[in-house]
Structures are given as C-alpha cells and as structure tokens.
Design an enzyme around this catalytic site. Structure first.
Site, PDB file in Angstrom:
ATOM      1  N   ASP A   7       0.873  -1.159   0.000  1.00 57.02           N
ATOM      2  CA  ASP A   7       0.000   0.000   0.000  1.00 57.02           C
ATOM      3  C   ASP A   7       0.920   1.220   0.000  1.00 57.02           C
ATOM      4  OD1 ASP A   7      -2.480   1.544   0.467  1.00 57.02           O
ATOM      5  OD2 ASP A   7      -1.523   1.939   2.404  1.00 57.02           O
ATOM      6  N   ASP A   9       0.168   4.969   0.831  1.00 60.32           N
ATOM      7  CA  ASP A   9       0.058   5.948   1.919  1.00 60.32           C
ATOM      8  C   ASP A   9      -0.033   5.271   3.283  1.00 60.32           C
ATOM      9  OD1 ASP A   9      -0.070   8.223   0.114  1.00 60.32           O
ATOM     10  OD2 ASP A   9      -2.050   7.456  -0.422  1.00 60.32           O
ATOM     11  N   TYR A  18      -4.997  12.454   0.479  1.00 60.77           N
ATOM     12  CA  TYR A  18      -5.259  12.968  -0.869  1.00 60.77           C
ATOM     13  C   TYR A  18      -4.093  13.779  -1.419  1.00 60.77           C
ATOM     14  CZ  TYR A  18      -9.991  11.429   0.058  1.00 60.77           C
ATOM     15  OH  TYR A  18     -11.097  10.670   0.362  1.00 60.77           O
ATOM     16  N   ASN A  50      -5.431   2.518  -3.510  1.00 60.13           N
ATOM     17  CA  ASN A  50      -6.707   3.166  -3.818  1.00 60.13           C
ATOM     18  C   ASN A  50      -6.438   4.662  -3.939  1.00 60.13           C
ATOM     19  OD1 ASN A  50      -8.087   0.751  -3.624  1.00 60.13           O
ATOM     20  ND2 ASN A  50      -8.944   1.170  -1.605  1.00 60.13           N
ATOM     21  N   GLN A  51      -6.873   5.248  -5.039  1.00 54.57           N
ATOM     22  CA  GLN A  51      -6.699   6.690  -5.256  1.00 54.57           C
ATOM     23  C   GLN A  51      -8.045   7.315  -5.596  1.00 54.57           C
ATOM     24  OE1 GLN A  51      -3.821   8.602  -4.842  1.00 54.57           O
ATOM     25  NE2 GLN A  51      -3.117   6.728  -3.853  1.00 54.57           N
ATOM     26  N   HIS A  90     -11.419   4.629  -8.694  1.00 51.02           N
ATOM     27  CA  HIS A  90     -12.875   4.553  -8.528  1.00 51.02           C
ATOM     28  C   HIS A  90     -13.339   4.739  -7.088  1.00 51.02           C
ATOM     29  CE1 HIS A  90     -11.812   1.704 -11.904  1.00 51.02           C
ATOM     30  NE2 HIS A  90     -12.425   2.704 -12.514  1.00 51.02           N
ATOM     31  N   CYS A 105     -11.327  -3.537  -8.702  1.00 54.71           N
ATOM     32  CA  CYS A 105      -9.933  -3.194  -8.435  1.00 54.71           C
ATOM     33  C   CYS A 105      -9.767  -2.466  -7.102  1.00 54.71           C
ATOM     34  CB  CYS A 105      -9.325  -2.384  -9.581  1.00 54.71           C
ATOM     35  SG  CYS A 105     -10.135  -0.839 -10.009  1.00 54.71           S
ATOM     36  N   ARG A 106     -10.787  -1.814  -6.617  1.00 57.76           N
ATOM     37  CA  ARG A 106     -10.686  -1.062  -5.361  1.00 57.76           C
ATOM     38  C   ARG A 106     -10.542  -2.015  -4.178  1.00 57.76           C
ATOM     39  NH1 ARG A 106     -11.292   3.655  -3.059  1.00 57.76           N
ATOM     40  NH2 ARG A 106     -12.284   3.779  -1.018  1.00 57.76           N
ATOM     41  N   ASP A 132      -1.556  -0.830   5.757  1.00 55.45           N
ATOM     42  CA  ASP A 132      -1.826  -0.276   7.086  1.00 55.45           C
ATOM     43  C   ASP A 132      -3.298  -0.282   7.489  1.00 55.45           C
ATOM     44  OD1 ASP A 132      -2.423   1.684   5.174  1.00 55.45           O
ATOM     45  OD2 ASP A 132      -1.975   3.315   6.573  1.00 55.45           O
TER      46      ASP A 132
END
Length: 188
Positions: A7, A9, A18, A50-51, A90, A105-106, A132
């Site tokens: 992961d 962040d 963000y 995830n973005q 997404h 995918c998320r 995390d």
C-alpha cells in the site's frame, strides 16, 4: 516471480491524505532499509493503492504519472527499483462520472493484485500484501497472498471478517520486512 505488494500511503510513504503533490511524498522511516532487506531475497516491489481522490475530483488521473515517477526516484535513491504501480481511481460515491462506480480493483477487492500477477508472472501464493488497514489485508487474502498489517493507528474501524484477520502485525515496514525474512527462513 515473488512480489511484495505495498500500500502506498501510511505503509511505504508518510500518510498525507489525498496528496497528489510529488514534493510532499517522502518514504516512511526505515522503508529503504526494509526493502533492501527484501530485495536480497529476490522480491520485486509493486504499489497497490486506492486513489479515490480522482473519483472525488480532488486531482486528475494525470497526477498518477508524476506520483509514480516520484516513488521510482525515491526508491532509486535507496538503490531499489519499483517494478509496478497500480492504482484504483474509482469510488461508488465519487463526483467525477467516469470514476463514480463500484469496481473489482478497489481494495478490499483483489483486482489490482490479480492484474499485476497476470502482467508480470507473479506467484501470488509466494507473495505478500503489506498495508496499514484491513482493506489491504482483505485484498491480499482474496488474491491468495500472505498478508501483513502495519499497525500505525490508521485502521480505525477494526471490522474483522473471514478475509480481514491479519495473520501478522508489525509496527512499521522494517519490522514487517524482518517478519517476512524470518518466515522465509523458517520455510527452508
């Protein structure tokens, strides 16, 4: 090929919510040493992130190329290579129409890990997902990876379930790397 899926962040880089500004991206303390330890065992490194800031309109998808280049540069400075960068733009509650959707995918879904495995010939059963929050653990478990939770306090819900129980918990990425090395040594 064996992979360490990371992961982004809060696991590999300091958590700045963000954040799409490359200059603000810094490796977590000990991350370089941790990944060098794992690189000696021939693990390859892939970001799985995830973005949903894209879906919410906080930044455009074009920011991902700059972020990937920054991460590759930070790892290069540590004498490491980034082998892949996968992100999900997404979110079902997003505001930007093309990205406002449910998907596979998320995370906690395993789509990004499965895609990376197909594209790079990765043995998921011999690979690790390190993150995390429990969504990271669930995605890794669903993909058939070994999983490890870095508990820095970023998981706030602790909603456990069949795929959400972390078999290993570490305090940071370096401690996680030591656990992975020990696991590999014990299996020999």
């Amino acid at each position: 090929m064996r992979a360490i899926f990371l992961d982004k962040d809060g696991t590999l880089v300091d958590d700045v919510p963000y954040n799409a500004e490359p200059r603000r991206i810094t490796l977590c303390s000990g991350a370089g040493a941790a990944l060098r330890l794992l690189a000696r065992l021939d693990y390859r490194f892939f970001i799985i992130s995830n973005q949903d800031g894209i879906a919410h309109g906080y930044f455009g998808e074009d920011a991902m190329g700059r972020i990937e280049r920054r991460l590759a540069d930070l790892l290069f400075r540590e004498q490491l290579a980034l082998d892949g960068f996968y992100y999900c733009p997404h979110h079902p509650d997003g505001k930007v129409a093309p990205y406002a959707m449910a998907c596979t995918c998320r995370k906690p879904m395993p789509g990004m890990l499965q895609r990376a495995a197909r594209e790079h010939g990765i043995d998921l059963g011999a690979s690790w997902m390190v993150g995390d929050i429990l969504h990271d653990v669930e995605a890794g478990n669903r993909a058939g990876c070994r999983t490890l939770l870095i508990d820095k306090g970023n998981e706030t819900e602790w909603q456990l379930g069949p795929h959400r129980v972390p078999p290993r918990i570490a305090t940071d990425l370096y401690a996680a790397a030591v656990m992975i090395v020990k696991h590999d040594e014990d299996r020999r």
